[in-house]
Design an enzyme around this catalytic site. Structure first.
Site, PDB file in Angstrom:
ATOM      1  CG  HIS A 149      31.594  57.004  38.041  1.00  0.00           C
ATOM      2  ND1 HIS A 149      31.989  58.261  38.445  1.00  0.00           N
ATOM      3  CD2 HIS A 149      32.739  56.294  37.883  1.00  0.00           C
ATOM      4  CE1 HIS A 149      33.318  58.306  38.511  1.00  0.00           C
ATOM      5  NE2 HIS A 149      33.789  57.136  38.168  1.00  0.00           N
TER       6      HIS A 149
HETATM    7  C1  LIG Z   1      37.031  51.526  33.351  1.00  0.00           C
HETATM    8  C2  LIG Z   1      36.502  52.015  34.672  1.00  0.00           C
HETATM    9  C3  LIG Z   1      37.139  53.072  35.323  1.00  0.00           C
HETATM   10  C4  LIG Z   1      36.652  53.539  36.550  1.00  0.00           C
HETATM   11  N1  LIG Z   1      37.359  54.473  37.258  1.00  0.00           N
HETATM   12  C5  LIG Z   1      37.012  54.737  38.544  1.00  0.00           C
HETATM   13  C6  LIG Z   1      37.841  55.529  39.392  1.00  0.00           C
HETATM   14  O1  LIG Z   1      38.924  55.976  39.012  1.00  0.00           O
HETATM   15  N2  LIG Z   1      37.409  55.775  40.671  1.00  0.00           N
HETATM   16  C7  LIG Z   1      36.225  55.278  41.147  1.00  0.00           C
HETATM   17  O2  LIG Z   1      35.889  55.551  42.297  1.00  0.00           O
HETATM   18  N3  LIG Z   1      35.430  54.516  40.364  1.00  0.00           N
HETATM   19  C8  LIG Z   1      35.818  54.210  39.103  1.00  0.00           C
HETATM   20  N4  LIG Z   1      35.033  53.391  38.339  1.00  0.00           N
HETATM   21  C9  LIG Z   1      33.730  52.947  38.892  1.00  0.00           C
HETATM   22  C10 LIG Z   1      33.844  51.864  39.954  1.00  0.00           C
HETATM   23  O3  LIG Z   1      34.965  51.035  39.702  1.00  0.00           O
HETATM   24  C11 LIG Z   1      32.538  51.048  39.998  1.00  0.00           C
HETATM   25  O4  LIG Z   1      31.461  51.932  40.193  1.00  0.00           O
HETATM   26  C12 LIG Z   1      32.530  50.026  41.130  1.00  0.00           C
HETATM   27  O5  LIG Z   1      33.706  49.251  41.076  1.00  0.00           O
HETATM   28  C13 LIG Z   1      31.291  49.137  41.068  1.00  0.00           C
HETATM   29  O6  LIG Z   1      31.272  48.301  42.211  1.00  0.00           O
HETATM   30  P1  LIG Z   1      30.159  47.171  42.440  1.00  0.00           P
HETATM   31  O7  LIG Z   1      30.549  46.455  43.690  1.00  0.00           O
HETATM   32  O8  LIG Z   1      28.809  47.776  42.371  1.00  0.00           O
HETATM   33  O9  LIG Z   1      30.309  46.209  41.177  1.00  0.00           O
HETATM   34  P2  LIG Z   1      31.594  45.439  40.621  1.00  0.00           P
HETATM   35  O10 LIG Z   1      32.841  45.893  41.271  1.00  0.00           O
HETATM   36  O11 LIG Z   1      31.537  45.516  39.143  1.00  0.00           O
HETATM   37  O12 LIG Z   1      31.371  43.936  41.110  1.00  0.00           O
HETATM   38  C14 LIG Z   1      30.481  43.041  40.551  1.00  0.00           C
HETATM   39  C15 LIG Z   1      31.148  41.660  40.540  1.00  0.00           C
HETATM   40  O13 LIG Z   1      30.164  40.656  40.370  1.00  0.00           O
HETATM   41  C16 LIG Z   1      30.637  39.682  39.472  1.00  0.00           C
HETATM   42  N5  LIG Z   1      29.446  39.047  38.894  1.00  0.00           N
HETATM   43  C17 LIG Z   1      28.474  39.625  38.167  1.00  0.00           C
HETATM   44  N6  LIG Z   1      27.533  38.730  37.849  1.00  0.00           N
HETATM   45  C18 LIG Z   1      27.909  37.545  38.389  1.00  0.00           C
HETATM   46  C19 LIG Z   1      27.345  36.233  38.397  1.00  0.00           C
HETATM   47  N7  LIG Z   1      26.190  35.969  37.785  1.00  0.00           N
HETATM   48  N8  LIG Z   1      28.017  35.246  39.041  1.00  0.00           N
HETATM   49  C20 LIG Z   1      29.194  35.496  39.670  1.00  0.00           C
HETATM   50  N9  LIG Z   1      29.769  36.723  39.692  1.00  0.00           N
HETATM   51  C21 LIG Z   1      29.128  37.734  39.059  1.00  0.00           C
HETATM   52  C22 LIG Z   1      31.473  40.475  38.487  1.00  0.00           C
HETATM   53  O14 LIG Z   1      32.390  39.651  37.785  1.00  0.00           O
HETATM   54  C23 LIG Z   1      32.145  41.493  39.410  1.00  0.00           C
HETATM   55  O15 LIG Z   1      33.358  41.000  39.937  1.00  0.00           O
HETATM   56  C24 LIG Z   1      35.490  52.939  37.108  1.00  0.00           C
HETATM   57  C25 LIG Z   1      34.857  51.882  36.459  1.00  0.00           C
HETATM   58  C26 LIG Z   1      35.357  51.398  35.256  1.00  0.00           C
HETATM   59  C27 LIG Z   1      34.666  50.237  34.587  1.00  0.00           C
END
Ligand SMILES: Cc1cc2nc3c(=O)[nH]c(=O)nc-3n(C[C@H](O)[C@H](O)[C@H](O)COP(=O)(O)OP(=O)(O)OC[C@H]3O[C@@H](n4cnc5c(N)ncnc54)[C@H](O)[C@@H]3O)c2cc1C
Ligand SMILES: *[C@@H]1O[C@H](CO)[C@@H](O)[C@H](O)[C@H]1NC(C)=O
Ligand SMILES: *[C@@H]1O[C@H](CO)[C@@H](O)[C@H](O)[C@H]1NC(C)=O
Ligand SMILES: *[C@@H]1O[C@H](CO)[C@@H](O)[C@H](O)[C@H]1NC(C)=O
Length: 548
Positions: free
Chosen positions: A485
């Site tokens: 997280h």
């Molecule tokens: C293994 C795991 C288990 C988890 N379990 C849970 C759970 O059960 N419940 C829960 O609520 N949360 C869970 N989490 C946490 C939650 O999934 C994350 O906190 C959340 O998805 C993050 O969202 P975000 O939009 O900030 O980033 P992300 O969803 O990571 O999105 C970032 C995106 O940007 C893209 N990106 C990055 N840099 C670039 C670039 N330069 N050019 C183009 N694209 C790019 C990436 O490929 C990615 O698709 C878990 C996380 C993981 C890794």
């Protein structure tokens, strides 16, 4: 060998199989989602094109944001990974561990990274982002999050935005053995009242939502693209954004577009039209990394890397947080089904308690299975109970390891640097101790010599004396791992203002977990998806007002 297996286990606890009752409508998804109609390989995009909104990162916040803005604007969503359908292990709960263990440096949908503390971690690299590789537990944020996050939330719109997400991709799970045992044990341990199934953050023990449906099929933020206006939304996959283009000097700097590279190495320019914006939703690692690579960050640091300074912003990459996870795993004497997180204990002493049960192949002889060939894989169920601390208060930072955007930055989280974080872990560990001592857990002990009943732990055992604070603190530090997280790096108030605008640079925002100074609720994905929808509505409303 066994140590290796157990340490892998410590990192990868959840693998599951459970059934669920839909909150969302279930069904047509099985034929392949309709959003695939407007998702294309970046190689097929023009070398230069113009859009109202360019969103970097097709992740948990980026997908709902793009879908929302497309209702009345021309939107480009750029995602460095591919579609979830190309990675079968992501589609089911059983594939969870396989997906996390498949860690190709440039191509796998889970990109592994290890913090300087040595804790293995992962980030999504696929359409849907980390919501396409996660454990699927879904629970809304706590009320304090909305009070203290530095933004003036409209809670009515917040609720409507959560509902918009939930209608499409959230399901009610059915508890089987281990999750039921944990629920009962938490209640016996005083984590009360029992709140049944609810998506709300309420003190006590509850069943939360899941993004896996009744067939165990994963839904993710990518499915929220089904809401998009297909005429206006352009989704480019295998599109790696390398730089944000900024023009102007002093008080009038503007983001005018981005440069991205496709899978055959060709460069493309995506430019914003009048009154348009570039919005980073690249996550807590990706968004600060991209700002730094674009020359937006601490001047001396950028100069050290030879990156031309576009804007001096001292806190880019600072205030990076990860909630420590601690707990134990045990081998039960009776078989248990697999399960992902379905139950959570929300305590008033700084921790949340969650559980998973997991069947793992075990290829080593042990005293109890000596009659099997040492080479025959034996499948053991391992039941895990763990705690995540709230906050955290301890923070670290992110530094570039390379100017190649595909290379993970170096991160440090400084787990337990703040003594309150350590106290929260001690409290959570004691709660786990209370739960283990409850009568609900009796059936999971082995009958040993002289009628003594004991748990058989795998990996670290519980501290012997839970009343000894020093011993429990030592356990917290020694067994720390991550619940994935992590957040921060573009903190609200430090890097972005209360409207998620990058300070000092016009038409540039960051909308994702990098702006958070605490992890919302027990698990963040609900709130990140809500945020994408919420900010989409907000940006459109603001633009309407500005027009008149
Ligand atoms: C293994 C795991 C288990 C988890 N379990 C849970 C759970 O059960 N419940 C829960 O609520 N949360 C869970 N989490 C946490 C939650 O999934 C994350 O906190 C959340 O998805 C993050 O969202 P975000 O939009 O900030 O980033 P992300 O969803 O990571 O999105 C970032 C995106 O940007 C893209 N990106 C990055 N840099 C670039 C670039 N330069 N050019 C183009 N694209 C790019 C990436 O490929 C990615 O698709 C878990 C996380 C993981 C890794
Ligand atoms: C994208 O398209 C290019 C050119 O057609 C092709 O070479 C490449 O393999 C495709 N990439 C993926 C990952 O589909
Ligand atoms: C939003 O939802 C929460 C939880 O369901 C509820 O307690 C709260 O009153 C709602 N707020 C508004 C403004 O509708
Ligand atoms: C730890 O638990 C004790 C007892 O419940 C409580 O008084 C204390 O405030 C808790 N500590 C933190 C940091 O929440």
């Amino acid at each position: 060998m066994t140590t290796l297996i157990w340490s892998a286990l410590q990192g990868l606890l959840f693998l599951a199989f459970f059934s669920s009752i839909p909150v969302a409508r279930s069904g047509p998804q099985e034929q392949g989602p309709s959003y695939l109609k407007f998702v294309f390989n970046a190689t097929e995009f023009p070398h230069v094109d113009y859009y109202d909104y360019i969103i970097v990162g097709g992740g948990t916040a980026g997908c709902p944001l793009a879908a929302t803005l497309s209702s009345s604007h021309r939107v480009l969503l750029l995602e460095r990974g591919g579609p979830i359908q190309e990675f079968p292990s992501l589609l089911t709960q059983e594939g969870f561990i396989a997906a996390l263990m498949n860690v190709d440096m440039y191509d796998s949908p889970a990109q592994a990274f290890t913090s300087e503390e040595g804790v293995p971690n992962a980030r999504g690299r696929v359409l849907g982002g980390s919501s396409a590789i996660n454990a699927g537990f879904y629970s809304r944020a706590d009320a304090d999050f909305f009070r203290n996050s530095g933004m003036a939330w409209n809670l009515e719109v917040v609720n409507k935005s959560y509902e918009w997400v939930e209608k499409e991709i959230v399901f009610q799970p059915m508890l089987k053995s281990w999750q039921s045992v944990v629920r009962d044990a938490l209640l016996e341990a005083g984590v009360s009242p029992y709140n049944g199934f609810t998506l709300d953050h309420v003190m006590g023990t509850k069943i939360g939502g899941s993004t896996f449906n009744s067939f165990g099929r994963r839904h993710s933020a990518a499915d929220l693209l089904n809401y998009a206006n297909p005429v206006n939304l352009h989704v480019a996959i295998y599109a790696s954004v390398e730089r944000i283009l900024v023009v102007g000097i002093g008080l009038t700097q503007f983001a005018i577009g981005v440069i991205y590279r496709d899978s055959v190495g060709q460069y493309h320019h995506a430019m914003v039209k009048k009154n348009g914006e570039v919005i980073l939703s690249a996550g807590a690692i990706g968004s600060p990394q991209l700002l730094l690579l674009s020359g937006i960050g601490p001047r001396p640091y950028l100069s050290y890397w030879g990156i031309p300074v576009v804007r001096h912003l001292p806190y880019v990459g600072q205030y990076l947080y990860d909630n420590p996870r601690n707990g134990i795993s045990l081998v039960p004497p009776i078989p248990l089904e697999q399960s992902l997180i379905q139950v959570v204990g929300i305590t008033d002493s700084g921790s949340y308690i969650e559980a998973a049960s997991n069947v793992i192949p075990f290829a080593s002889p042990s005293p109890n299975i000596f009659y099997l060939s040492p080479l025959a894989p034996v499948y053991l169920t391992v039941a895990t109970i763990m705690e995540k601390i709230t906050g955290p208060l301890s923070s670290g930072s992110l530094r570039l390891a390379s100017t190649d955007v595909r290379v993970n930055p170096i991160v440090r989280f400084n787990y337990f640097n703040n003594p309150i974080d350590l106290e929260r872990c001690v409290n959570g560990t004691r709660k786990i101790g209370d739960a283990l001592r409850s009568s609900s857990m009796d059936g999971l002990r082995y009958l040993e010599w002289f009628g003594v009943k004991e748990f058989r732990f795998v990996g670290a055992a519980m501290p012997d004396d839970l009343s000894n604070t020093q011993e429990v603190e030592e356990f917290c530090r020694r067994t720390v791992s991550t619940i994935w997280h992590y957040h921060g790096g573009c903190l609200m108030g430090k890097v972005v203002d209360r409207n998620f605008r990058v300070k000092g640079v016009k038409s540039l925002r960051v909308v994702d977990g990098s702006t958070f100074n605490v992890s919302p609720g027990t698990n963040p994905q609900a709130t990140l998806m809500m945020l994408g929808r919420y900010m989409g509505l907000n940006i459109m409303e603001e633009r309407e007002k500005y027009k008149h």
